[in-house]
Design an enzyme around this catalytic site. Structure first.
Site, mmCIF file in Angstrom:
data_model
loop_
_atom_site.group_PDB
_atom_site.id
_atom_site.type_symbol
_atom_site.label_atom_id
_atom_site.label_comp_id
_atom_site.label_asym_id
_atom_site.label_seq_id
_atom_site.Cartn_x
_atom_site.Cartn_y
_atom_site.Cartn_z
ATOM 1 C CG HIS A 46 -6.969 -2.781 2.923
ATOM 2 N ND1 HIS A 46 -6.152 -1.698 2.664
ATOM 3 C CD2 HIS A 46 -8.153 -2.528 2.308
ATOM 4 C CE1 HIS A 46 -6.816 -0.833 1.917
ATOM 5 N NE2 HIS A 46 -8.024 -1.308 1.696
ATOM 6 C CG ASP A 67 -2.027 0.997 1.139
ATOM 7 O OD1 ASP A 67 -1.726 2.218 1.105
ATOM 8 O OD2 ASP A 67 -3.200 0.595 1.110
ATOM 9 C CG HIS A 95 -8.580 -3.103 -2.617
ATOM 10 N ND1 HIS A 95 -9.626 -2.371 -3.141
ATOM 11 C CD2 HIS A 95 -8.107 -2.386 -1.578
ATOM 12 C CE1 HIS A 95 -9.778 -1.260 -2.458
ATOM 13 N NE2 HIS A 95 -8.867 -1.239 -1.486
ATOM 14 C CG HIS A 142 -12.957 -3.533 -12.651
ATOM 15 N ND1 HIS A 142 -12.184 -2.584 -12.030
ATOM 16 C CD2 HIS A 142 -14.242 -3.160 -12.470
ATOM 17 C CE1 HIS A 142 -12.971 -1.673 -11.499
ATOM 18 N NE2 HIS A 142 -14.222 -2.002 -11.755
ATOM 19 C CG HIS A 189 -10.160 -3.368 -8.999
ATOM 20 N ND1 HIS A 189 -9.812 -3.373 -10.329
ATOM 21 C CD2 HIS A 189 -9.811 -4.586 -8.524
ATOM 22 C CE1 HIS A 189 -9.260 -4.551 -10.640
ATOM 23 N NE2 HIS A 189 -9.256 -5.308 -9.543
#
Length: 106
Positions: free
Chosen positions: A95, A30, A93, A46, A91
């Site tokens: 973490h 990140d 994702h 996507h 989109h």
């Protein structure tokens, strides 16, 4: 999508610090880390958020995340995703935040 930041990263149009890549996923650091270890696990396809994710991609995200946790020797971690208006980038994702405590603010 042409204007999606993560699609541009996946296509190599924007710089990133790639940690791992599979046929279906890319893992990058990140650029504004919120923990000692802050990685993004991003499907190459996507998909707006987790509600549109296939079971196989969801399983692969879990597998890769757990492999990274083991590889880094992390005991205290979070795996988080945002959906809908809670997501800054539309989109999907995940973490992966490592070395975080239970009382850390979200």
């Amino acid at each position: 999508m042409d204007d999606c930041v993560f699609c541009k990263v996946i296509r190599g149009e924007l710089p990133s610090e790639k940690i791992r890549e599979t046929e279906n996923l890319i893992v990058i650091k990140d650029i504004e880390p919120q923990a000692d270890l802050h990685l993004l696990i991003i499907p190459k396809e996507h998909v707006g958020d987790v509600t549109g994710l296939s079971e196989s991609t969801w399983s692969e995200i879990k597998k890769v995340g757990l492999e990274l946790i083991k590889q880094e020797g992390i005991k205290d971690f979070r795996m988080e995703t945002n959906a809908g208006d809670a997501a800054l980038i539309k989109h999907m994702h995940m973490h992966l935040l490592g070395k975080v405590s239970a009382n850390r603010k979200l």
